[in-house]
Design a protein around this motif. Structure first.
Motif, PDB file in Angstrom:
ATOM      1  N   TYR A  32       0.809  -1.210   0.000  1.00 58.25           N
ATOM      2  CA  TYR A  32       0.000   0.000   0.000  1.00 58.25           C
ATOM      3  C   TYR A  32       0.846   1.266   0.000  1.00 58.25           C
ATOM      4  O   TYR A  32       1.812   1.388   0.748  1.00 58.25           O
ATOM      5  N   ASP A  42      -8.659   5.837  -5.508  1.00 57.66           N
ATOM      6  CA  ASP A  42      -9.056   7.219  -5.797  1.00 57.66           C
ATOM      7  C   ASP A  42      -9.741   7.309  -7.160  1.00 57.66           C
ATOM      8  O   ASP A  42     -10.755   7.989  -7.313  1.00 57.66           O
ATOM      9  N   PHE A  45     -13.147   5.864  -6.894  1.00 61.01           N
ATOM     10  CA  PHE A  45     -14.055   6.800  -6.212  1.00 61.01           C
ATOM     11  C   PHE A  45     -14.492   7.911  -7.166  1.00 61.01           C
ATOM     12  O   PHE A  45     -15.669   8.277  -7.218  1.00 61.01           O
ATOM     13  N   LEU A  49     -18.317   8.652  -8.203  1.00 63.04           N
ATOM     14  CA  LEU A  49     -18.912   9.964  -7.900  1.00 63.04           C
ATOM     15  C   LEU A  49     -19.727  10.488  -9.078  1.00 63.04           C
ATOM     16  O   LEU A  49     -20.634  11.292  -8.907  1.00 63.04           O
ATOM     17  N   LEU A  57     -19.698  -1.102  -3.364  1.00 63.45           N
ATOM     18  CA  LEU A  57     -18.265  -1.176  -3.670  1.00 63.45           C
ATOM     19  C   LEU A  57     -17.479  -1.833  -2.544  1.00 63.45           C
ATOM     20  O   LEU A  57     -17.771  -1.607  -1.369  1.00 63.45           O
ATOM     21  N   THR A  59     -13.327  -2.216  -1.712  1.00 67.22           N
ATOM     22  CA  THR A  59     -11.924  -2.058  -2.100  1.00 67.22           C
ATOM     23  C   THR A  59     -11.080  -2.933  -1.178  1.00 67.22           C
ATOM     24  O   THR A  59     -11.318  -2.981   0.025  1.00 67.22           O
TER      25      THR A  59
ATOM     26  N   ASN B  41     -22.477   7.714   0.058  1.00 66.63           N
ATOM     27  CA  ASN B  41     -21.262   7.131  -0.516  1.00 66.63           C
ATOM     28  C   ASN B  41     -20.352   8.214  -1.094  1.00 66.63           C
ATOM     29  O   ASN B  41     -19.132   8.166  -0.923  1.00 66.63           O
ATOM     30  N   ASP B  42     -20.948   9.170  -1.783  1.00 65.74           N
ATOM     31  CA  ASP B  42     -20.153  10.250  -2.384  1.00 65.74           C
ATOM     32  C   ASP B  42     -19.332  10.974  -1.320  1.00 65.74           C
ATOM     33  O   ASP B  42     -18.155  11.282  -1.527  1.00 65.74           O
ATOM     34  N   PHE B  45     -16.515   8.804  -0.278  1.00 60.21           N
ATOM     35  CA  PHE B  45     -15.453   8.806  -1.303  1.00 60.21           C
ATOM     36  C   PHE B  45     -14.629  10.089  -1.215  1.00 60.21           C
ATOM     37  O   PHE B  45     -13.400  10.056  -1.289  1.00 60.21           O
ATOM     38  N   ARG B  46     -15.319  11.215  -1.063  1.00 63.89           N
ATOM     39  CA  ARG B  46     -14.594  12.494  -0.988  1.00 63.89           C
ATOM     40  C   ARG B  46     -13.659  12.520   0.221  1.00 63.89           C
ATOM     41  O   ARG B  46     -12.554  13.047   0.146  1.00 63.89           O
ATOM     42  N   LEU B  48     -12.277   9.822   1.707  1.00 67.26           N
ATOM     43  CA  LEU B  48     -11.156   8.896   1.499  1.00 67.26           C
ATOM     44  C   LEU B  48     -10.156   9.441   0.476  1.00 67.26           C
ATOM     45  O   LEU B  48      -8.958   9.152   0.564  1.00 67.26           O
ATOM     46  N   LEU B  49     -10.661  10.212  -0.482  1.00 69.19           N
ATOM     47  CA  LEU B  49      -9.760  10.811  -1.480  1.00 69.19           C
ATOM     48  C   LEU B  49      -8.714  11.702  -0.811  1.00 69.19           C
ATOM     49  O   LEU B  49      -7.642  11.931  -1.356  1.00 69.19           O
ATOM     50  N   MET B  51      -7.446  11.032   2.236  1.00 69.20           N
ATOM     51  CA  MET B  51      -6.654  10.267   3.213  1.00 69.20           C
ATOM     52  C   MET B  51      -5.430   9.655   2.552  1.00 69.20           C
ATOM     53  O   MET B  51      -5.537   8.987   1.535  1.00 69.20           O
ATOM     54  N   ARG B  52      -4.266   9.846   3.167  1.00 66.28           N
ATOM     55  CA  ARG B  52      -3.047   9.227   2.636  1.00 66.28           C
ATOM     56  C   ARG B  52      -3.094   7.717   2.820  1.00 66.28           C
ATOM     57  O   ARG B  52      -2.735   6.963   1.934  1.00 66.28           O
ATOM     58  N   TRP B  53      -3.517   7.293   4.014  1.00 64.45           N
ATOM     59  CA  TRP B  53      -3.585   5.860   4.309  1.00 64.45           C
ATOM     60  C   TRP B  53      -5.056   5.487   4.435  1.00 64.45           C
ATOM     61  O   TRP B  53      -5.630   5.546   5.516  1.00 64.45           O
ATOM     62  N   GLN B  54      -5.643   5.111   3.306  1.00 64.98           N
ATOM     63  CA  GLN B  54      -7.067   4.786   3.267  1.00 64.98           C
ATOM     64  C   GLN B  54      -7.346   3.414   3.874  1.00 64.98           C
ATOM     65  O   GLN B  54      -6.570   2.488   3.686  1.00 64.98           O
ATOM     66  N   ALA B  56      -9.549  -0.120   3.807  1.00 62.69           N
ATOM     67  CA  ALA B  56     -10.338  -0.863   2.826  1.00 62.69           C
ATOM     68  C   ALA B  56     -11.793  -0.473   3.087  1.00 62.69           C
ATOM     69  O   ALA B  56     -12.193  -0.306   4.233  1.00 62.69           O
ATOM     70  N   LEU B  57     -12.559  -0.312   2.017  1.00 65.95           N
ATOM     71  CA  LEU B  57     -13.918   0.225   2.155  1.00 65.95           C
ATOM     72  C   LEU B  57     -14.958  -0.745   1.608  1.00 65.95           C
ATOM     73  O   LEU B  57     -14.732  -1.394   0.591  1.00 65.95           O
ATOM     74  N   ARG B  58     -16.080  -0.817   2.311  1.00 59.52           N
ATOM     75  CA  ARG B  58     -17.238  -1.535   1.771  1.00 59.52           C
ATOM     76  C   ARG B  58     -18.458  -0.630   1.894  1.00 59.52           C
ATOM     77  O   ARG B  58     -18.773  -0.174   2.988  1.00 59.52           O
TER      78      ARG B  58
END
Lengths: 227, 227
Positions: A32, A42, A45, A49, A57, A59, B41-42, B45-46, B48-49, B51-54, B56-58
């Motif tokens: 990562y 990204d 996402f 969007l 989703l 990830t 969700n949007d 996503f915004r 997480l965009l 975040m440097r260290w995201q 895992a997302l569900r």
């Protein structure tokens, strides 16, 4: 593909057009970083969007220490070396580098590379005396993660090492960074510094171990979505 | 909360700061729309965009037809009506409306509301003669999904219906749209049009059936993440 075709946007739109309401995204970057896994996420996402009817989703997180990944790397080294008519006395695990500034901002990439390399070394039964983690593909004037692959190869050649193998665990498939930067350019550096034999362990590519690994990652991600 | 505190950004940052590497997001909007589930969700996503260290997302899909959701709604109607000293002769299922333009662009919200309403009606053993799906909270001059809740209540009052119950299945918790818009304003409309008895079925809120439903949604989303 993040920087190739078909693009992530095309892939997602195509799945959505086929009626997919649940989409799992597994980055093929094992380690990562904001510039690897997160770069893929990204883009996903940004695509979602723009979708009126988004799929659910998932990830995937990093899989730098997945047992099947380490196992596949280990087998790829053994298989490749068994076909040589000489024996490497040093193995370098070379990963794509990153600016040190990323690391200082908390990016876990360096730690993930170090863990992959350590697990591979242990599984191969090698010591730190003849195994080294390095970083390649430095670009621009800023300081990147060290030791640099090219510098290390020059030093090893000058120190009298004659037989070296390089593996590139961060690349799931062979590409310009492995086929040209390592197999051609890095080889030249080592030979010019006094080395004699140099070999590049192929990436996992479409090997059975690679397919098994990807299937395991996919099954884990699809838990609850498929029976 | 999408439009309250703590915000989605605060929630995600807090989880991330606690070391969470896997985050599941379940929108409490049962029916999917670009302005409900996708709006949540949007925002995720915004966040997480940035975040440097995201993690895992569900993200969860819509659950407008989840058996436990329909079951919880059905029980809430029966329980509420059993406490009245009069008997409703008509039940209205009122959902937050949307501009018709969204529907025409392919938003599935109307279909999801219709399915929730149909499943609830069938589970209650009611016919279409004394059950109706309506849409409330119209805002602005454009055409919204019809029939409008307020118009329907006026027509029913004028047609001689005396005893009406309204349920608002799209709202998981009571809020201004249920406590004021339905329980106060819509009641006035019905009484002024000739109605006599009017009752609002409470939202699922923190009822045992609601908690059971949310637990089931969470367990399904966490498959493979928790044992």
């Amino acid at each position: 593909m993040r920087y190739g075709n078909p693009s992530i946007a095309e892939g997602l739109e195509s799945l959505r057009a086929d009626g997919c309401t649940q989409i799992s995204v597994i980055s093929l970057y094992p380690q990562y970083s904001a510039s690897t896994t997160a770069s893929v996420n990204d883009e996903v996402f940004r695509c979602l969007l723009k979708m009126r009817w988004q799929p659910a989703l998932r990830t995937a997180g990093p899989w730098h220490d997945h047992p099947s990944y380490i196992d596949a790397l280990t087998k790829s080294v053994k298989k490749h070396i068994s076909k040589l008519d000489w024996k490497p006395d040093y193995l370098i695990a070379s990963f794509h580098g990153l600016p040190v500034a990323y690391f200082e901002k908390g990016d876990p990439y360096h730690c993930h590379c170090a863990k992959t390399a350590r697990l591979l070394r242990e599984k191969l039964g090698m010591s730190e005396d003849n195994f080294k983690l390095t970083f390649q593909s430095r670009f621009g004037p800023s300081k990147w993660l060290e030791p640099y692959t090219e510098t290390t190869l020059r030093e090893l050649g000058e120190a009298g090492y004659k037989n070296i193998a390089v593996i590139t665990p961060g690349f799931i498939s062979d590409c310009v960074e492995t086929l040209e930067e390592i197999a051609i350019e890095a080889r030249e550096t080592f030979i010019e510094a006094g080395g004699e034999n140099f070999t590049t362990v192929p990436c996992l590519n479409s090997s059975p171990e690679s397919v098994k690994l990807l299937a395991q990652l996919a099954h884990a991600e699809l838990a609850g979505w498929i029976a």
